[in-house]
Structures are given as structure tokens and as C-alpha cells.
Enzyme design. Structure first.
Site, short mmCIF file in Angstrom:
data_model
loop_
_atom_site.label_atom_id
_atom_site.label_comp_id
_atom_site.label_asym_id
_atom_site.label_seq_id
_atom_site.Cartn_x
_atom_site.Cartn_y
_atom_site.Cartn_z
N GLY A 1 34.71 49.24 41.68
CA GLY A 1 35.77 49.18 40.68
C GLY A 1 37.12 48.74 41.22
O GLY A 1 38.12 48.85 40.51
N ASP B 1 30.41 36.19 28.82
CA ASP B 1 31.27 37.37 28.95
C ASP B 1 32.67 37.01 29.43
O ASP B 1 33.54 37.88 29.49
CB ASP B 1 30.65 38.40 29.88
#
Length: 632
Positions: free
Chosen positions: A149, A297
Site C-alpha cells: 500500500g 481500471d
């Protein structure tokens, strides 16, 4: 000392309303780690993951202004770096991550989602409009899969600078308001060479009216026949309808108001997305921008440039330019971008399913390429200063220019900028003497014969090429079938071009290129004369031509090596180059950037000289190592 509650800062007074979380299904699970998230468009982030000693690298004044903030508002807040890196919760924000799926390099990849991005909320005001605020690189989300992340300083600088560069070029884009780095490190392999290094965790604060993308509607897809994967909310047509209603009502209100019939409304929405996408990719093509990862995406439902990964601006013009080292087959090459955008629109239509009339959706898709070409030709005419008339021959004039630029290795950005120096035709003048100086300038920034040999070297293995050439002698019919394949045809073209280059020398090549450019510029000048209808003031037409060209052809773009220079300085703790480059990119069409020595003296340091070179824009090309970028 932290500000007291009675003296809240400008950041703490941001008017969050977070409409998306109120209108769309939200996953409230407290289960830690990555997981499949069904029946939800967002997942709440329960715990922040603070950076160690966050500090500002750069701020964008124009992006902050969209939130009603000034640079001083942010710098004067001692908690500013924490707030804008997701290390501390802004009052009114509700951290979450968006769930989406996508087709990646042509294959459906199932659930993807914001693996390194955290939605903070939405801010809306009468003065500044509506903006969703995100932090990219703030830590693990339910969609991080095997990732941590985090984003590093290298990739964050590239996204920050390019977001603002595109906005300044007038190309729709998500914005980057701030860049924060830290003393928290993660391990990365920046060159995919097996050599891992520790890099600083960094966070970009991103803004857009919405970050909803084509892939947001793909979470409802059933099992894919090729990949075997399915969306996390497969079959939930009720949520799909809810998401579609939210998008149209919120971001396309005129369409919502104009149609009472749902199917007609949805088709109008799909057509508008098609038009915005066609215009966006036309704008990319006209500045030589290659996105690098045009998966579904990464396609904005609002027609914005979204997710800056291994992007690149072309140096010398090459229609087969690929900026992503992972794109071995060139799926997302420069010249493939329009067709890839159309392909992605087809996937969006499939994802919307019964919300669209299938036959009418196909008809709208058939409008894409003509719509794109209309936008493209309109911009290219402006780049050439052809503003009074539209002629059918303009298409050929533009095509021949690009072909000539490719053959001579001309720099894309600089060539168009130099064409504004082509003199307006006058009677009785010598053509060669008049245009010669401009042609010489163009040739100065073209590739050398050795550079052209490298650029035209076939990428196919020698053994494969030898087999194909042997086939031409032994089995001409089979050779004809193989040679017609686009990939093989391209390799044969490269081989023929390389053979020509090997049989000439630098002087012969320079003379040929000079003659070719003289011929094209002469054609261009004849076309310019037809801009004058005999009734208008010629001086006004000439002035209009120059104004349009100078406001359409940037003097500078974010070349890879320019970004790399800023990255290398920042990794050593010097953030001044990032800010200097930002200042230049914010005024891409201007001659005056205010790059006097920072101390007010007349001395010019190496960095100041570099800044002036950036503003002139005559940096020939990036070093070879910067042609393709791996971004983690």
C-alpha cells in the site's frame, strides 16, 4: 504545539460532505488484510497507517486553490504534512478505498480496487465546485493484494509533476495538490533487475470530481471465459443501477434532466463518455503523450487522464513509441492508444449490460473513431496555424509531416514549436533562401545517422527474421501471408529502412533530409496562403496564426530525464529541483518563467541554467535509459 480547537486551521475547516459514501454501498467489515469485497463500492479504512516524520516536498498552488486553500494555509499548519499524507484524520473526512475490477492487457483480472489509495472524502462549495480528495501511498487497504500500500518518492514525483503538467497543457486530468515524503522506507526493485533498494515512502494528495472509472462497473461481471475470474459483485444488477444513477445524477446532471426514459438516458450518458474519451486521447496524441497502461481500471468515467504510472512524452516522433517496459508487445503504444480507448469503451458497454440497448451502444462505439479523428484534426490544424479554413488535403499534409518527422528522427515537441518560425509567403522571394534557416533549426534537433540505425533495428530475433526471408525464396505464397501480419510487416519495414541507412553516410543523409524538409515546408507555406481570402487584413491573419500556434504547441513537456533529474536531487534531500520543474511545467506555452537567480543576484548557477534550458524546450531527447520506465 498543535493548534487549539478554537483556532482551527484552514485544512481543519474543509467542508467535507462525502456524498459517495452516503449514496453507494459501503463495506463496513473490520476484517484485516486483503479480501474479496462483495456487494460494495467502497470499503471503510478503520486504522490510519502514519508515516514517520512526514515532510512536504512540493505543493501545487493551482490545485490547492480548487479546495479554497493557499500554499501558506498549508505550510502554516504544523499538522499539514500529517493531514495531507493520511497520517492524521482531517476533521470531517471518512477514509475508504474504492472497489473496482478491470481488464489488464486485454484479460479480465477480477477484483482490483484501490490497493494503495485512500479516499478521504469530498469537499464541495459554490465557489470551487466539488472535489474528491485521495491520498496515494497511505498504506494497506482491503484491495492491496500482496502489496504494502505504499508508494515511493520516485513514482510519487512523476505522478505529482505530470498531473500538474497535463492540467497546465489544458488536458483533462486528475490533480496533485501536495507531495509528502517521510523517513519510513520500503524495499523496491526500480529497474526489475533483481536488485532491491530501500526507498522513502511518499504520498501524493490527488483531486478529481470523481475517481470512478470504467472498471468501477466491471465488479458486476460474471465469470470470464478466458481468465476464469469474476467480479466481486457478480449479478448484483441492483447495485449496478445504483452506481449508474449516482454517476449520471451527480456528474452528468444535464443528461439526467433531459431524459425521462431510462434507456435513452443511459445511452446519452454512454455517448458523452465516448465523446470525452475520444477528445482526451486526441489531446494526448497531439502533445505526444503515451499513458503506458490503458487498462479499463485506468480509464476515467469523466474523461480525465487517470493514474500516472510508466507514462512518457515522446522525444523524437515514433508512432510505435512504448513507454512501459512491461508492455513487450506494444499493446499500449502511442499509435495504438485511440483503438485501445475504443476497446475499453466496448468493455464498459458490456459491463453496463442491460442498462444499454446493445444495438444502439454498438452504433455509438462506431462513432468513436470518426469523433476522435475530428478532434485530432482540429487540434493538429491549430498546431500548424491553420485556423481560417479546413481543407481535405490537410489530413495528408499532417500525415506527411509525421512521416517525415519519423524518417528524420525529429523531436516532436520542438519541431511543432519551430514551425511557428516558418515565414509567411511573399511574392518574388527565393523559397530555399527563405525557409532554409528554419529547416536548418529543425535538422539540428533531428537524430544522427547512428541514432536512426539504432531506432530502426528490428526487434525480432535474427533467427526468426532469417526464416521469414528464406521463406520469401522458397515459399512466396506463405511469405505473403506471414508478411501481411502487422508485427511481421513492421519488422520488415525496419529492416528495409536499416538497409538504406547502412548504405548511406551522414552527409548524404543530411542532404536528403534537408531536401525533404524544404519540400514539406514549401507545401505548408502554399497551404498558408490559402488562409487568406483576399478580404481580410493579412497582418491580422499572420498574427492570429502565430498566437494560435504558440498557445497550442508547448515549449516544454515533462520528458523522462527532466523528471529523473528532479528525482535524483530529491532522493538526496534537495527538493528545489522538483519545485523548479513544477514552475516551468505550469507555464508550458510561456516565454517568461521568472527563473532569475533565487538570491536576486546576476550569477547563474548550474540549476538556474538548467531551468532556462527547460523553458526554451530545446532539449533534444532523453538518454536511452529513460525511454522506458518501470514504476512501482
Amino acid at each position: 504545539m498543535e493548534p487549539s480547537q478554537c483556532e482551527s486551521s484552514a485544512l481543519e475547516r474543509l467542508p467535507f460532505n462525502n456524498i459517495a459514501l452516503n449514496r453507494l454501498p459501503v463495506d463496513d467489515s473490520e476484517e484485516p488484510g486483503s479480501r474479496t469485497v462483495p456487494a460494495a463500492c467502497f470499503s471503510r479504512i478503520r486504522a490510519l497507517q502514519p508515516l514517520a516524520r512526514p515532510t512536504f516536498v512540493a505543493l501545487s498552488q493551482s490545485a490547492l486553490a480548487l479546495l479554497g486553500l493557499g500554499v501558506q494555509d498549508v505550510l502554516s499548519d504544523p499538522l499539514g504534512p500529517e493531514y495531507l499524507s493520511g497520517s492524521r484524520l482531517l476533521p470531517g473526512s471518512q477514509p475508504a478505498a474504492h472497489c473496482y475490477s478491470g481488464h489488464q492487457f486485454g484479460l479480465f483480472a477480477g477484483q482490483l480496487g484501490d490497493g494503495a489509495v485512500m479516499y478521504l472524502g469530498e469537499v464541495e462549495s459554490v465557489t470551487h465546485g466539488r472535489w474528491e480528495i485521495q491520498v496515494k501511498g497511505a498504506g494497506i487497504t482491503p484491495y492491496s493484494r500482496d502489496g504494502d500500500g505504499r508508494k515511493v518518492l520516485r513514482s510519487s514525483i512523476r505522478e505529482f509533476l505530470c498531473s500538474e503538467a497535463m492540467a497546465a497543457l489544458g488536458i483533462p486530468s486528475t490533480r496533485a495538490a501536495s507531495l509528502v515524503t517521510s523517513d519510513l522506507y520500503v524495499s523496491r526493485d526500480p529497474l526489475n533487475s533483481g536488485q532491491r533498494i530501500d526507498e522513502r515512502c511518499s504520498v501524493v494528495l490527488r483531486l478529481a470530481p470523481s475517481f470512478i472509472r470504467f472498471g468501477s462497473f466491471e465488479i458486476f461481471l460474471g465469470r470470464d471465459g478466458f481468465s476464469g475470474l469474476q467480479g466481486p459483485s457478480t449479478g448484483r444488477h441492483d447495485i449496478r443501477a445504483q452506481l449508474l444513477d449516482y454517476v449520471i445524477e451527480t456528474f452528468f446532471p444535464s443528461i439526467q434532466q433531459a431524459y425521462s426514459n431510462r434507456k435513452n438516458r443511459n445511452l446519452a450518458f454512454f455517448r458523452e463518455v465516448m465523446v470525452r474519451t475520444a477528445k482526451l486521447v486526441a489531446q494526448w496524441q497531439c502533445v505526444g503523450f503515451c499513458h503506458g497502461v490503458l487498462n479499463t481500471d485506468n480509464m476515467s468515467i469523466l474523461g480525465l487522464t487517470l493514474d500516472y504510472g510508466p507514462f512518457g512524452f515522446m522525444d523524437r516522433f515514433d508512432p510505435d513509441f512504448v513507454c512501459n517496459a512491461s508492455d513487450k508487445r506494444g499493446r499500449y503504444s502511442y499509435q495504438a492508444q485511440p483503438s485501445m480507448c475504443r476497446w475499453n469503451l466496448a468493455r464498459l458497454a458490456e459491463a453496463l449490460g442491460s442498462e444499454l440497448d446493445a444495438a444502439k451502444a454498438r452504433a455509438i462505439l462506431d462513432e468513436f473513431m470518426p469523433t476522435y479523428e475530428t478532434f485530432y484534426l482540429s487540434i493538429m490544424r491549430k498546431k500548424l496555424g491553420l485556423v481560417r479554413k479546413e481543407e481535405a488535403e490537410d489530413r495528408e499534409l499532417i500525415s506527411d509531416l509525421l512521416h517525415l518527422m519519423h524518417n528524420t528522427g525529429a523531436d516532436y515537441t520542438n519541431t511543432f514549436h519551430l514551425l511557428s518560425r516558418v515565414p509567411w509567403p511573399e511574392e518574388g522571394e527565393s523559397e530555399r533562401a527563405t525557409v532554409g534557416p528554419v529547416v536548418d533549426l529543425i535538422l539540428e534537433q533531428c537524430a544522427s545517422i547512428e541514432e536512426l540505425k539504432v531506432a530502426n533495428k528490428p526487434t525480432m530475433e535474427n533467427r526468426e527474421l532469417a526464416m521469414i526471408l528464406s521463406m520469401a525464396q522458397t515459399n512466396p505464397v506463405m511469405f505473403g501471408m506471414v508478411a501481411d501480419r502487422p508485427g511481421v510487416s513492421h519488422q520488415l519495414d525496419l529492416m528495409c529502412r536499416l538497409k538504406e541507412l547502412l548504405e548511406t553516410d551522414q552527409d548524404e543523409l543530411k542532404e536528403k533530409h534537408h531536401d525533404d524538409w524544404i519540400r514539406w515546408v514549401s507545401r505548408y507555406r502554399r497551404r498558408l496562403t490559402r488562409e487568406c481570402d483576399g478580404t481580410s487584413d493579412l497582418s491580422l491573419i499572420i498574427k492570429e496564426r502565430l498566437n494560435v500556434m504558440n498557445s497550442t504547441n508547448p515549449r516544454v513537456v515533462l520528458r523522462n530525464y527532466i523528471a529523473q533529474n528532479a528525482i535524483q536531487a530529491a532522493e538526496k534531500g534537495d527538493f528545489s529541483e522538483v519545485n523548479r520543474v513544477l514552475r516551468v511545467l505550469e507555464k508550458p506555452y510561456s516565454d517568461a518563467f521568472g527563473l532569475e537567480p533565487l538570491d536576486g543576484s546576476n550569477a547563474c548557477s548550474e540549476n538556474e541554467q538548467k531551468g532556462r534550458e527547460l523553458t526554451v524546450g530545446y532539449n533534444r531527447k532523453s538518454p536511452s535509459w529513460a525511454q522506458k520506465i518501470c514504476v512501482t
